[in-house]
Design a protein around this motif. Structure first.
Motif, PDB file in Angstrom:
ATOM      1  N   LEU A 152       1.188 -28.050   8.089  1.00 37.32           N
ATOM      2  CA  LEU A 152       2.572 -27.871   8.530  1.00 37.32           C
ATOM      3  C   LEU A 152       3.525 -27.941   7.334  1.00 37.32           C
ATOM      4  O   LEU A 152       4.501 -27.186   7.251  1.00 37.32           O
ATOM      5  N   SER A 153       3.204 -28.821   6.385  1.00 38.16           N
ATOM      6  CA  SER A 153       4.069 -28.938   5.202  1.00 38.16           C
ATOM      7  C   SER A 153       4.037 -27.657   4.373  1.00 38.16           C
ATOM      8  O   SER A 153       5.055 -27.219   3.847  1.00 38.16           O
ATOM      9  N   CYS A 154       2.830 -27.076   4.248  1.00 41.10           N
ATOM     10  CA  CYS A 154       2.714 -25.803   3.515  1.00 41.10           C
ATOM     11  C   CYS A 154       3.614 -24.768   4.167  1.00 41.10           C
ATOM     12  O   CYS A 154       4.326 -24.019   3.492  1.00 41.10           O
ATOM     13  N   ALA A 155       3.561 -24.708   5.511  1.00 37.48           N
ATOM     14  CA  ALA A 155       4.344 -23.699   6.242  1.00 37.48           C
ATOM     15  C   ALA A 155       5.822 -23.878   5.952  1.00 37.48           C
ATOM     16  O   ALA A 155       6.570 -22.912   5.875  1.00 37.48           O
ATOM     17  N   VAL A 156       6.245 -25.124   5.784  1.00 34.86           N
ATOM     18  CA  VAL A 156       7.670 -25.370   5.571  1.00 34.86           C
ATOM     19  C   VAL A 156       8.060 -25.209   4.107  1.00 34.86           C
ATOM     20  O   VAL A 156       9.018 -24.510   3.778  1.00 34.86           O
ATOM     21  N   PHE A 157       7.298 -25.824   3.220  1.00 37.64           N
ATOM     22  CA  PHE A 157       7.766 -25.922   1.833  1.00 37.64           C
ATOM     23  C   PHE A 157       7.350 -24.747   0.953  1.00 37.64           C
ATOM     24  O   PHE A 157       8.091 -24.329   0.080  1.00 37.64           O
ATOM     25  N   ILE A 158       6.119 -24.244   1.157  1.00 40.44           N
ATOM     26  CA  ILE A 158       5.661 -23.190   0.239  1.00 40.44           C
ATOM     27  C   ILE A 158       6.120 -21.828   0.699  1.00 40.44           C
ATOM     28  O   ILE A 158       6.550 -21.003  -0.088  1.00 40.44           O
ATOM     29  N   SER A 160       8.495 -20.830   2.852  1.00 38.97           N
ATOM     30  CA  SER A 160       9.808 -20.462   3.347  1.00 38.97           C
ATOM     31  C   SER A 160      10.834 -20.561   2.216  1.00 38.97           C
ATOM     32  O   SER A 160      10.750 -21.442   1.368  1.00 38.97           O
ATOM     33  N   ASP A 161      11.793 -19.639   2.226  1.00 38.06           N
ATOM     34  CA  ASP A 161      12.817 -19.634   1.177  1.00 38.06           C
ATOM     35  C   ASP A 161      13.742 -20.823   1.342  1.00 38.06           C
ATOM     36  O   ASP A 161      14.330 -21.305   0.387  1.00 38.06           O
ATOM     37  N   THR A 162      13.915 -21.238   2.593  1.00 38.34           N
ATOM     38  CA  THR A 162      14.832 -22.334   2.867  1.00 38.34           C
ATOM     39  C   THR A 162      14.057 -23.465   3.533  1.00 38.34           C
ATOM     40  O   THR A 162      13.970 -23.524   4.753  1.00 38.34           O
ATOM     41  N   PRO A 163      13.468 -24.366   2.709  1.00 38.17           N
ATOM     42  CA  PRO A 163      12.610 -25.417   3.270  1.00 38.17           C
ATOM     43  C   PRO A 163      13.322 -26.260   4.322  1.00 38.17           C
ATOM     44  O   PRO A 163      12.702 -26.643   5.320  1.00 38.17           O
ATOM     45  N   LEU A 164      14.624 -26.502   4.136  1.00 37.52           N
ATOM     46  CA  LEU A 164      15.334 -27.344   5.101  1.00 37.52           C
ATOM     47  C   LEU A 164      15.341 -26.681   6.483  1.00 37.52           C
ATOM     48  O   LEU A 164      15.082 -27.325   7.500  1.00 37.52           O
ATOM     49  N   LYS A 165      15.633 -25.378   6.479  1.00 38.75           N
ATOM     50  CA  LYS A 165      15.658 -24.663   7.757  1.00 38.75           C
ATOM     51  C   LYS A 165      14.254 -24.566   8.345  1.00 38.75           C
ATOM     52  O   LYS A 165      14.071 -24.629   9.556  1.00 38.75           O
ATOM     53  N   GLY A 166      13.254 -24.404   7.468  1.00 38.47           N
ATOM     54  CA  GLY A 166      11.860 -24.388   7.930  1.00 38.47           C
ATOM     55  C   GLY A 166      11.500 -25.719   8.573  1.00 38.47           C
ATOM     56  O   GLY A 166      10.833 -25.765   9.608  1.00 38.47           O
ATOM     57  N   LEU A 167      11.964 -26.814   7.970  1.00 41.15           N
ATOM     58  CA  LEU A 167      11.683 -28.153   8.505  1.00 41.15           C
ATOM     59  C   LEU A 167      12.318 -28.311   9.887  1.00 41.15           C
ATOM     60  O   LEU A 167      11.721 -28.874  10.804  1.00 41.15           O
ATOM     61  N   LEU A 424      17.822 -17.663  15.672  1.00 50.04           N
ATOM     62  CA  LEU A 424      17.332 -18.421  14.520  1.00 50.04           C
ATOM     63  C   LEU A 424      17.137 -17.508  13.303  1.00 50.04           C
ATOM     64  O   LEU A 424      17.578 -17.821  12.199  1.00 50.04           O
ATOM     65  N   GLU A 425      16.495 -16.365  13.517  1.00 48.84           N
ATOM     66  CA  GLU A 425      16.232 -15.461  12.391  1.00 48.84           C
ATOM     67  C   GLU A 425      17.519 -14.888  11.815  1.00 48.84           C
ATOM     68  O   GLU A 425      17.636 -14.702  10.610  1.00 48.84           O
ATOM     69  N   GLU A 426      18.487 -14.621  12.686  1.00 48.09           N
ATOM     70  CA  GLU A 426      19.777 -14.110  12.203  1.00 48.09           C
ATOM     71  C   GLU A 426      20.429 -15.116  11.256  1.00 48.09           C
ATOM     72  O   GLU A 426      21.206 -14.761  10.389  1.00 48.09           O
ATOM     73  N   ASN A 427      20.129 -16.391  11.472  1.00 50.70           N
ATOM     74  CA  ASN A 427      20.757 -17.429  10.668  1.00 50.70           C
ATOM     75  C   ASN A 427      19.840 -17.987   9.583  1.00 50.70           C
ATOM     76  O   ASN A 427      20.076 -19.079   9.067  1.00 50.70           O
ATOM     77  N   GLY A 428      18.818 -17.236   9.259  1.00 54.84           N
ATOM     78  CA  GLY A 428      17.957 -17.606   8.136  1.00 54.84           C
ATOM     79  C   GLY A 428      16.938 -18.697   8.434  1.00 54.84           C
ATOM     80  O   GLY A 428      16.378 -19.283   7.506  1.00 54.84           O
ATOM     81  N   PHE A 429      16.685 -18.967   9.726  1.00 59.12           N
ATOM     82  CA  PHE A 429      15.645 -19.948  10.063  1.00 59.12           C
ATOM     83  C   PHE A 429      14.321 -19.209  10.258  1.00 59.12           C
ATOM     84  O   PHE A 429      14.261 -18.288  11.074  1.00 59.12           O
ATOM     85  N   PRO A 430      13.261 -19.584   9.518  1.00 55.05           N
ATOM     86  CA  PRO A 430      11.973 -18.923   9.746  1.00 55.05           C
ATOM     87  C   PRO A 430      11.373 -19.395  11.076  1.00 55.05           C
ATOM     88  O   PRO A 430      11.482 -20.574  11.408  1.00 55.05           O
ATOM     89  N   VAL A 431      10.773 -18.473  11.859  1.00 60.07           N
ATOM     90  CA  VAL A 431      10.257 -18.903  13.168  1.00 60.07           C
ATOM     91  C   VAL A 431       8.783 -19.312  13.128  1.00 60.07           C
ATOM     92  O   VAL A 431       8.315 -20.011  14.020  1.00 60.07           O
ATOM     93  N   ALA A 432       8.055 -18.894  12.070  1.00 59.36           N
ATOM     94  CA  ALA A 432       6.620 -19.238  12.026  1.00 59.36           C
ATOM     95  C   ALA A 432       6.382 -20.754  12.115  1.00 59.36           C
ATOM     96  O   ALA A 432       5.491 -21.190  12.853  1.00 59.36           O
ATOM     97  N   LEU A 485      12.210 -29.815  -6.605  1.00 60.29           N
ATOM     98  CA  LEU A 485      12.628 -28.431  -6.879  1.00 60.29           C
ATOM     99  C   LEU A 485      13.965 -28.125  -6.215  1.00 60.29           C
ATOM    100  O   LEU A 485      14.858 -27.532  -6.817  1.00 60.29           O
ATOM    101  N   ALA A 486      14.077 -28.552  -4.942  1.00 60.64           N
ATOM    102  CA  ALA A 486      15.320 -28.295  -4.202  1.00 60.64           C
ATOM    103  C   ALA A 486      16.488 -29.000  -4.876  1.00 60.64           C
ATOM    104  O   ALA A 486      17.571 -28.428  -5.020  1.00 60.64           O
TER     105      ALA A 486
END
Lengths: 501, 155
Positions: A152-158, A160-167, A424-432, A485-486
């Motif tokens: 799950l961390s990989c999906a969020v941090f690696i 996605s361009d915006t880790p916070l939104k991925g989280l 969500l996607e319109e606002n830059g949140f990744p849905v995966a 990094l962030a």
């Protein structure tokens, strides 16, 4: 060996072969129509696979996705509109080749090197998955807890361009996954006394909503016009041998990187293509030719996106942890078919696993003739009126989501997730990450609670076993590294910068 | 449609607080220290923290509160969007009463019309697609699609 023979018998049946052919044609079509993605092809196939025996069901998905990822190159090269996000990385390059009169070469590269990449990824899957399964069999709840958390961390941090939104989307997915009775305590959570919610939110309608309905909504609001392509395409296989001899290193590099990215949970073919195209340019001896219609990057990225597909199946089969959104759907299908993924599938039903391997090889080989036919028919497919097609897909989604449980309530899930995914996607949140959260939430909670009970609440027990400790270090390093990094990125960027709309 | 990050962060922060409040009512698991509230509680704390950071970061940027995309500002596209969502609601609410065939025809014609397809073609496509989907799912895959008004003519 018996298992391999049994698997061959399972695959070499008219049903499986016909299903593969039909789903291959379907995949080509979906991939070649801009706006329809490979994930959408999988989501649309699920209601059909629900009624098929396990092997043809899996074969349908494998074939359709492999074809769709390749076919996405066709409108990319001819119209400069990528058919699927996995082709977006090199659309400009392939379109530049078409403008130079090398359209057939660009498409040929997509076809031949997709096939090579796909076969490479399959070999890795065949070798790595059983070996990993032998290790995985020794895993206890502690290792599984860290593994799921690492995934799950990989999906969020690696990825996605915006880790916070991925989280944030991951947390939303985990919360949605905790709805219902099926938790270690058996207490109804977030059901608001609705019997429909007792068994949780149905995953398949949620996925069809997120990947198909959100696309349909985006289509209705899309103001751009699709260009038309009329010209004929010449021989696509001409010159491929020369390119294979000229770029063997690039082919291998793309395949290796693609497979590796595929194995990482959350990262799929599109990220593999972007990364390998960038790497190709960086390591090329002629980087100045990139952007002018140069085949080198196409070779590398074309191999990468198809090899990622097979790579994503490694964690999916061995641990039940999806490598990308397609395998997230596949895991749902495997559970539906009683082919529960995990290391035990290699012990209990090896023939099923070998059947999946054989299907992978066949699907990649089938890509050559079907891909050739699709390129030849591309002018017709590209002229397909999307305003007729999209409404039909909507009705198909409604019926498909209903077919899984024969429940109208699932259609509310379909609509709700579709609209939510679009916003969500319109606002830059990744849905995966949300899908991964919904899928893996139960696994994470179960292993967490089991571990806590086993260790009597001692957190130290989570890092006492060597593999668990290793996974824990990896996870913490990933968190720490991403946080650092962030922080650095924010420090370097003046805070007054307006965020692009 | 781009909404200000602070707005989204604020709403999600409220959501996580609501979850934290709601789980207080969960009973402890019998004979165990770790009840059904533990896991959603941890996630809600994570969501709350991340949303608060998003809201705070958003406040520091000069972002407009709401930016509508080109499609949402065009009446024709907005109508197509509304018809898409509306036709799904229509199908969910009325498919039992009216039946699949009637609902599918209405949805397909309305949506194609909204997407600019000529009426005659839209009707022809709607009839053909409805019959194909109905045959595939009802006849071949045995999905109990409702007949509704057409129950007397069920085939």
């Amino acid at each position: 060996m018996d298992a391999v023979l049994l698997a061959l018998q399972m695959v070499a049946t008219p049903t499986v072969l016909v299903v593969m052919l039909l789903s291959g044609i379907f995949g080509m079509f979906v991939g070649a129509v801009p706006g329809l993605t490979a994930t959408m092809a999988t989501a649309l196939l699920v209601p059909i696979t629900f009624f098929l025996p396990p092997v043809p069901a899996v074969a349908a998905i494998v074939t359709a996705t492999a074809m769709a990822i390749f076919a996405g190159d066709i409108p990319g090269a001819l119209l400069r509109i990528p058919g699927t996000p996995a082709s977006a990385a090199y659309t400009d390059e392939s379109y530049a080749m078409t403008r130079k009169g090398q359209g057939e070469t660009a498409l040929g590269i997509g076809l031949v090197f997709s096939c090579i990449g796909g076969l490479f990824g399959t070999v890795v899957l065949i070798v790595a998955a059983p070996a990993l399964a032998e290790v995985a069999i020794k895993f206890s709840s502690f290792e599984y807890f860290w593994l799921v958390l690492l995934g799950l961390s990989c999906a969020v941090f690696i990825t996605s361009d915006t880790p916070l939104k991925g989280l944030i989307t991951l947390c939303l997915g985990l919360l949605l996954g905790s709805v219902g009775l099926e938790n270690p305590a058996g207490h109804p959570r977030f059901t608001f006394n609705s019997p429909d919610l007792l068994s949780g939110l149905s995953l398949i309608p949620a996925m069809i909503g997120m990947f198909a309905i959100s696309e349909l909504i985006r289509f209705t609001l899309d103001t751009s016009k699709v260009a038309e392509f009329k010209a004929q395409i010449g021989s696509v296989f001409k010159g491929m041998g020369g390119l294979m001899r000229k770029y063997p290193k690039q082919t291998l590099r793309g395949s290796v990187l693609g497979t590796a990215v595929g194995i990482l949970p959350g990262a799929g073919a599109d990220i593999a293509a972007w990364m390998s195209f960038a790497m190709s340019k960086k390591l090329s001896k002629e980087p100045e030719k990139f952007g002018t219609g140069h085949p080198e990057g196409l070779v590398e990225a074309g191999a990468a996106n198809n090899s990622a597909l097979a790579g994503a199946w490694v964690p999916a089969l061995v641990f039940g942890i999806p490598g990308d959104s397609i395998t997230a759907i596949v895991i749902g299908v495997l559970y539906m078919k009683n082919m529960n993924p995990g290391p035990m599938i290699f012990m209990n039903n090896p023939q099923n696993v070998y059947a999946v391997f054989i299907v992978f090889i066949l699907a990649n080989l089938l890509m050559l003739p079907l891909g050739w036919a699709c390129i030849k028919a591309s002018a017709r497919i590209l002229r397909m009126p999307r305003n007729v097609l999209m409404p039909i897909i909507l009705v198909f989604c409604l019926v498909g989501a209903f077919a899984i449980n024969n429940a109208l309530f699932d259609l509310w899930i379909l609509l709700g997730f579709g609209v939510a995914a679009w916003v969500l996607e319109e606002n830059g949140f990744p849905v995966a990450p949300a899908i991964l959260g919904m899928l893996l939430g139960k696994m994470l909670e179960e292993n967490f609670i089991t571990s806590m009970i086993k260790s009597d609440g001692s957190w130290l027990a989570f890092v006492e076993r060597p593999i668990a400790a290793g996974l824990a270090i990896f996870t913490l390093l990933l968190w720490g590294g991403s946080g650092w990094l962030a922080w650095r990125r924010r420090k370097l960027r003046p805070i007054t910068d307006p965020v692009p709309a | 449609m781009r909404i200000h990050d602070s707005l989204i962060g604020g709403v999600l922060l409220l959501l996580s607080l609501a979850v934290l409040w709601h789980i207080q009512g969960f009973p402890p698991a019998a004979g165990q220290q770790y009840g059904p509230a533990l896991f959603p509680g941890l996630i809600a704390i994570g969501l709350g923290a991340a949303s608060a950071v998003l809201a705070w970061q958003g406040l520091r940027t000069k972002q407009p509160w709401l930016v509508l995309s080109e499609g949402l500002r065009s009446p024709r596209h907005l109508a197509a969007f509304a018809i898409t969502v509306g036709s799904m609601v229509f199908y969910i609410l009325l498919s039992e009463t009216l039946g699949f065939i009637v609902c599918s025809l209405v949805v397909l014609v309305a949506l194609q019309w909204a997407c600019g397809v000529r009426p005659l073609l839209a009707v022809a496509v709607a009839i053909a697609a409805t019959l194909v989907i109905h045959t595939c799912f009802y006849k071949l895959l045995k999905v109990p699609l409702p007949w509704g008004l057409l129950q007397r003519f069920a085939w």
